[in-house]
Design an enzyme around this catalytic site. Structure first.
Site: not given
Length: 117
Positions: A25, A69, A107
């Site tokens: 990550c 986005h 997620e």
């Protein structure tokens, strides 16, 4: 207690650069996020609702305008973990709808973080 939930979706990138270098990550990556807001009330309003789902439309606009986005490191003031995001969405919703009782962020299809005071 009556509870309702509404789900919202967005896609974004982030990087948890505070993690050790070899942590996956810590690299730039993205997710297709799911945000769920939960509202609760002991009694229903005159229409039989905790809150009309239509009233939650501003959250969709906020997510679309601020998170969708985007690179979350540029949006969030704290590390963009799912846990921090759940707290962020809870606080945002609670300021608008006092019935807000929880916010959840996913997620991946197998991972969820929840903030519930």
């Amino acid at each position: 207690m009556f509870r309702i939930r509404k789900e919202f979706h967005f896609s974004a990138s982030h990087q948890l650069s505070h993690l050790r270098e070899d942590h996956q990550c810590a690299r730039l990556h993205g997710h297709n996020y799911i945000v769920v807001v939960e509202l609760a009330a002991a009694t229903l309003d005159e229409n039989g609702f905790v809150r009309d789902y239509h009233d939650l439309k501003p959250l969709k606009a906020y997510i679309d305008d601020t998170f969708d986005h985007r690179h979350l490191n540029d949006v969030m003031e704290v590390p963009s973990t799912a846990e921090n995001m759940a707290k962020h969405f809870y606080d945002w919703c609670k300021a608008r709808w006092p019935e807000t009782s929880a916010a959840l962020v996913s997620e991946t299809p197998k991972t969820w973080a929840e903030y519930r005071p």
